[in-house]
Design a protein around this motif. Structure first.
Motif, PDB file in Angstrom:
ATOM      1  N   VAL A  45      38.846  40.593  36.807  1.00 46.50           N
ATOM      2  CA  VAL A  45      37.993  39.919  37.986  1.00 46.50           C
ATOM      3  C   VAL A  45      37.522  41.229  38.954  1.00 46.50           C
ATOM      4  CG1 VAL A  45      38.393  38.615  39.925  1.00 46.50           C
ATOM      5  CG2 VAL A  45      38.907  37.890  37.647  1.00 46.50           C
ATOM      6  N   LEU A  46      38.542  42.254  39.286  1.00 39.06           N
ATOM      7  CA  LEU A  46      38.309  43.079  40.144  1.00 39.06           C
ATOM      8  C   LEU A  46      37.761  44.486  39.751  1.00 39.06           C
ATOM      9  CD1 LEU A  46      41.352  42.783  42.724  1.00 39.06           C
ATOM     10  CD2 LEU A  46      39.130  41.761  42.758  1.00 39.06           C
ATOM     11  N   GLY A  47      37.711  44.596  38.536  1.00 38.27           N
ATOM     12  CA  GLY A  47      37.118  45.716  37.668  1.00 38.27           C
ATOM     13  C   GLY A  47      38.312  46.705  38.052  1.00 38.27           C
ATOM     14  N   ALA A  48      39.395  46.414  38.305  1.00 39.36           N
ATOM     15  CA  ALA A  48      40.635  47.406  38.190  1.00 39.36           C
ATOM     16  C   ALA A  48      41.212  47.859  36.957  1.00 39.36           C
ATOM     17  CB  ALA A  48      41.709  46.836  39.277  1.00 39.36           C
ATOM     18  N   SER A  49      42.008  48.935  37.098  1.00 41.34           N
ATOM     19  CA  SER A  49      42.809  49.440  35.913  1.00 41.34           C
ATOM     20  C   SER A  49      44.224  49.224  36.534  1.00 41.34           C
ATOM     21  CB  SER A  49      42.229  50.788  35.655  1.00 41.34           C
ATOM     22  OG  SER A  49      42.997  51.793  36.445  1.00 41.34           O
ATOM     23  N   THR A  50      45.020  49.458  35.392  1.00 39.77           N
ATOM     24  CA  THR A  50      46.468  49.279  35.614  1.00 39.77           C
ATOM     25  C   THR A  50      46.911  50.573  36.362  1.00 39.77           C
ATOM     26  OG1 THR A  50      46.736  50.362  33.534  1.00 39.77           O
ATOM     27  CG2 THR A  50      46.976  48.011  33.578  1.00 39.77           C
ATOM     28  N   ARG A  51      46.305  51.600  36.535  1.00 39.08           N
ATOM     29  CA  ARG A  51      46.680  52.954  37.310  1.00 39.08           C
ATOM     30  C   ARG A  51      46.125  53.049  38.660  1.00 39.08           C
ATOM     31  NH1 ARG A  51      46.130  57.011  31.842  1.00 39.08           N
ATOM     32  NH2 ARG A  51      47.577  55.660  30.650  1.00 39.08           N
ATOM     33  N   ASP A  60      37.476  43.927  48.044  1.00 42.98           N
ATOM     34  CA  ASP A  60      36.221  43.925  49.293  1.00 42.98           C
ATOM     35  C   ASP A  60      34.679  44.061  48.562  1.00 42.98           C
ATOM     36  OD1 ASP A  60      38.076  43.472  51.313  1.00 42.98           O
ATOM     37  OD2 ASP A  60      38.081  45.494  51.786  1.00 42.98           O
ATOM     38  N   GLN A  61      34.849  45.029  47.593  1.00 40.84           N
ATOM     39  CA  GLN A  61      33.429  45.258  46.865  1.00 40.84           C
ATOM     40  C   GLN A  61      33.128  43.960  46.038  1.00 40.84           C
ATOM     41  OE1 GLN A  61      33.726  48.894  44.539  1.00 40.84           O
ATOM     42  NE2 GLN A  61      34.021  50.153  46.406  1.00 40.84           N
ATOM     43  N   ARG A  62      33.861  43.355  45.383  1.00 40.09           N
ATOM     44  CA  ARG A  62      33.705  42.447  44.513  1.00 40.09           C
ATOM     45  C   ARG A  62      33.222  41.085  45.110  1.00 40.09           C
ATOM     46  NH1 ARG A  62      32.000  42.433  39.561  1.00 40.09           N
ATOM     47  NH2 ARG A  62      33.545  40.913  38.765  1.00 40.09           N
ATOM     48  N   SER A  63      34.029  41.091  46.450  1.00 40.86           N
ATOM     49  CA  SER A  63      33.340  39.856  47.248  1.00 40.86           C
ATOM     50  C   SER A  63      32.246  39.342  47.333  1.00 40.86           C
ATOM     51  CB  SER A  63      34.570  39.733  48.359  1.00 40.86           C
ATOM     52  OG  SER A  63      34.127  40.885  49.364  1.00 40.86           O
ATOM     53  N   ASP A 122      34.781  34.806  47.093  1.00 38.28           N
ATOM     54  CA  ASP A 122      35.843  35.480  47.810  1.00 38.28           C
ATOM     55  C   ASP A 122      37.010  35.190  47.439  1.00 38.28           C
ATOM     56  OD1 ASP A 122      35.992  37.477  49.995  1.00 38.28           O
ATOM     57  OD2 ASP A 122      37.177  35.785  50.915  1.00 38.28           O
ATOM     58  N   ASP A 123      37.222  33.959  47.552  1.00 36.22           N
ATOM     59  CA  ASP A 123      38.765  33.399  46.968  1.00 36.22           C
ATOM     60  C   ASP A 123      39.384  33.817  45.907  1.00 36.22           C
ATOM     61  OD1 ASP A 123      38.563  31.864  49.698  1.00 36.22           O
ATOM     62  OD2 ASP A 123      38.112  30.072  48.618  1.00 36.22           O
ATOM     63  N   ALA A 124      38.273  34.136  44.857  1.00 35.72           N
ATOM     64  CA  ALA A 124      38.771  34.480  43.449  1.00 35.72           C
ATOM     65  C   ALA A 124      39.153  35.763  43.850  1.00 35.72           C
ATOM     66  CB  ALA A 124      37.690  34.483  42.621  1.00 35.72           C
ATOM     67  N   GLN A 160      40.133  37.424  46.744  1.00 34.17           N
ATOM     68  CA  GLN A 160      41.530  37.588  47.358  1.00 34.17           C
ATOM     69  C   GLN A 160      42.765  37.046  46.589  1.00 34.17           C
ATOM     70  OE1 GLN A 160      41.190  39.047  50.401  1.00 34.17           O
ATOM     71  NE2 GLN A 160      39.019  39.486  49.824  1.00 34.17           N
ATOM     72  N   LYS A 161      42.568  36.202  45.637  1.00 30.93           N
ATOM     73  CA  LYS A 161      43.604  35.754  44.734  1.00 30.93           C
ATOM     74  C   LYS A 161      44.037  36.595  43.796  1.00 30.93           C
ATOM     75  CE  LYS A 161      44.938  32.175  41.350  1.00 30.93           C
ATOM     76  NZ  LYS A 161      44.385  30.976  40.707  1.00 30.93           N
ATOM     77  N   ALA A 162      42.788  37.483  43.160  1.00 27.47           N
ATOM     78  CA  ALA A 162      43.228  38.602  42.242  1.00 27.47           C
ATOM     79  C   ALA A 162      44.077  39.671  42.848  1.00 27.47           C
ATOM     80  CB  ALA A 162      41.845  39.152  41.609  1.00 27.47           C
ATOM     81  N   ARG A 163      43.417  40.129  44.087  1.00 32.02           N
ATOM     82  CA  ARG A 163      44.102  41.090  45.077  1.00 32.02           C
ATOM     83  C   ARG A 163      45.742  40.812  45.376  1.00 32.02           C
ATOM     84  NH1 ARG A 163      42.642  41.576  51.161  1.00 32.02           N
ATOM     85  NH2 ARG A 163      44.174  39.919  51.007  1.00 32.02           N
ATOM     86  N   SER A 164      45.834  39.709  45.577  1.00 31.49           N
ATOM     87  CA  SER A 164      47.009  39.136  45.907  1.00 31.49           C
ATOM     88  C   SER A 164      48.071  39.359  44.595  1.00 31.49           C
ATOM     89  CB  SER A 164      46.904  38.004  46.575  1.00 31.49           C
ATOM     90  OG  SER A 164      48.292  37.236  46.839  1.00 31.49           O
ATOM     91  N   GLN A 165      47.377  38.898  43.576  1.00 32.36           N
ATOM     92  CA  GLN A 165      48.295  39.096  42.313  1.00 32.36           C
ATOM     93  C   GLN A 165      48.710  40.362  41.765  1.00 32.36           C
ATOM     94  OE1 GLN A 165      45.609  36.803  39.780  1.00 32.36           O
ATOM     95  NE2 GLN A 165      46.936  35.077  39.619  1.00 32.36           N
TER      96      GLN A 165
END
Length: 557
Positions: free
Chosen positions: A21-27, A38-41, A46-48, A50-55
């Motif tokens: 969802v955020l386009g992030a990696s495990t590193r 912030d970029q993906r919001s 936005d709720d999705a 923020q939820k992904a960031r929290s997780q």
């Protein structure tokens, strides 16, 4: 700089993962995750974000996301794999060189993405590969891969292995549900075929234990097919009862019913095959299949035992072998049935093949009953013509039927020998016939009978040779020295018998030798054993007597 990957919206869990969802990696560290959120919001809800960031920033929730993602894989490699998942999910079915958990998550996503457009064999391959990956999951290896990524990202290491084990257990449940949901969306025929191929391959046709995931899928499949199998079992039971009731009317009456039984039984087996194979691999019987098989077997047994419908009984038995060989108890019983029926069928075919031999024996028995004196000729005919007929019959010489035919010929030759001996007392001929009969015979009881007759004939030959039988003893009475008497004692034997000449006597003088007899005597009376030919001496005696009588008559005149 971390490369982000975006792919089209696809309804798989890997595409709903916070890392995706955020386009992030495990590193990525905490700061980078906040930036990405912030970029993906700006692009998605936005709720999705923020939820992904929290997780991803919460240690416990992050572990759940990591185990559902691609731990142990570099960001660039992960991006390439996600791109491949979008473009060609089937190519990920046997991806190599990946950590087991990451490989599993990609395979499940590929299966969910492509499950509706691939054939049952490919679906079965996916299921087997996923099941094998689940079997190879090692909590320690997973914890190591996650902690290596966390060492780069700055998040605290996972120290409690039981947390990893709990998350993996949940992951396994998700994998099972994902496959089950995908299977449930398939047409029934593709579902059954895929499950059958998967279970047959995973268990080596029921010979080896399947991975736990395969067993779980089969258990779920069994629950879902219970209604269909119960209905088909009732149909088979009704058809079997109808066939049993119609059997007394003959083969034509039950043929349509057996045709229907075969159709329904094949439908049953098609649906039950994965369950049967799985049960066999676990050392169990699928009891509903066992019950259906024995119901059909009972029909096959009764059709033969009570109605002699061999062909239909064989048909049902072969059907059972074909459909229920995965059930050991059924297989053992039906193999025995099939062997017995095959032997009976072969014996019947062979029995028909030796009918000409059987008819020849009956014909010869009728002839010697009317004309026992020509029984030796009939025995010779049987030995010659019977051998030709038997050797020309389409049966193996090792077959019991072949030897039965030889025993029948042996018994008939023995019958000829006895009839001929009783009619002619030519015991040497009888000996030859009985010896030939003994060579033909293999049956123990028949051999004993032939041997007993041989001993009797040998005894007769030793005592009587070729003497003619007599119906009654000749007269030995005289009146005033005129009558008949026995004279002489030659060719004595160990039984006390000897040859004596039977004379017409005049004044107790032997005038004409009439015949010779083998007799025994106790000093007061004779026992006549048989009649023999006159000797040359006896014939000269007759000639001399006739000449003397003629000379006497001439002188009187």
């Amino acid at each position: 700089m971390t490369e982000t990957v975006t792919v089209g919206a696809t309804a798989t869990q890997i595409h709903q993962n916070p890392f995706f969802v955020l386009g992030a990696s495990t590193r990525d560290d905490r700061r980078r995750i906040l930036e990405l959120a912030d970029q993906r919001s700006l692009e998605i809800d936005d709720d999705a974000c923020q939820k992904a960031r929290s997780q991803l920033t919460s240690p416990r929730q992050r572990l759940t996301a990591e185990i559902a993602w691609l731990p142990g894989i570099s960001p660039r490699k992960a991006a390439d794999l996600l791109s491949t998942l979008e473009r060609a999910p089937l190519s990920l079915r046997r991806a190599s060189g990946l950590p087991t958990l990451a490989n599993l998550n990609l395979a499940v996503a590929a299966f969910a993405s492509a499950g509706e457009v691939i054939d049952p064999a490919d679906i079965a391959d996916f299921i087997i590969e996923i099941s094998n990956l689940v079997e190879r999951l090692d909590p320690a290896d997973v914890a190591r891969d996650i902690n290596e990524d966390r060492a780069v990202s700055g998040f605290a290491e996972v120290r409690a292995l039981d947390q990893v084990e709990a998350e993996l257990a949940e992951r396994k449940r998700h994998v099972r549900n994902c496959i089950r949901d995908a299977l449930d969306r398939m047409p029934a025929d593709k579902l059954v075929t895929a499950m059958t191929i998967a279970v047959e391959t995973a268990t080596s046709a029921g010979q080896a234990h399947a991975p736990e995931l395969i067993d779980d899928l089969v258990d779920s499949y069994e629950v879902e097919t219970k209604g269909f199998l119960d209905k088909e079992a009732d149909n088979i039971a009704r058809l079997v009862d109808a066939a049993l009731n119609a059997a007394h009317s003959g083969e034509s009456a039950i043929l349509p019913l057996i045709d229907k039984i075969e159709i329904v039984a094949r439908n049953w087996d098609m649906a039950a095959q994965p369950i049967q194979l799985s049960a066999k691999a676990r050392g169990l019987d699928h009891e509903p299949s066992r019950s259906v098989a024995f119901k059909i077997r009972s029909l096959a047994i009764e059709l033969f035992n009570e109605h002699d419908l061999l062909e239909q009984s064989e048909r049902l038995t072969k059907l059972l072998l074909n459909l229920f060989s995965e059930i050991p108890d059924v297989l053992d019983r039906v193999q025995e049935d099939n062997h017995a029926l095959s032997e009976i069928s072969q014996r019947r075919e062979e029995s028909a093949a030796i009918d000409p031999v059987r008819e020849l024996c009956r014909e010869i028995s009728r002839v010697i009953e009317r004309q026992p004196a020509r029984a030796d000729q009939e025995a010779s005919r049987l030995l010659k013509d019977g051998a030709v007929l038997l050797n020309g019959a389409p049966i193996q010489r090792t077959s019991p039927t072949y030897q039965d035919a030889r025993d029948l010929m042996a018994a008939t030759v023995m019958q000829c020998a006895v009839a001929y001996g009783n009619a002619t007392s030519k015991w040497k001929t009888c000996l030859t016939l009985l010896q030939q009969a003994r060579q033909l015979a293999s049956d123990e009881e028949l051999t004993q009978r032939i041997q007993k007759n041989l001993e009797i004939v040998k005894s007769n030959d030793e005592r009587l040779g070729d003497l003619e039988p007599i119906n009654s003893a000749p007269s030995l009475s005289t009146i005033n020295g005129i009558g008949f008497k026995l004279y002489g004692s030659t060719d004595a034997r160990h039984d006390g018998s000897y040859m004596a000449t039977y004379y017409f006597v005049f004044l107790f003088l032997p005038i004409f030798p009439i015949s010779r007899y083998r007799v025994t005597s106790d000093g007061t009376r004779y026992q006549f054993l048989g009649k023999g030919p006159l000797r040359d001496f006896d014939k000269w005696h007759i000639g001399i007597s006739l000449c003397l009588i003629a000379l006497l008559i001439f002188n009187m005149n």
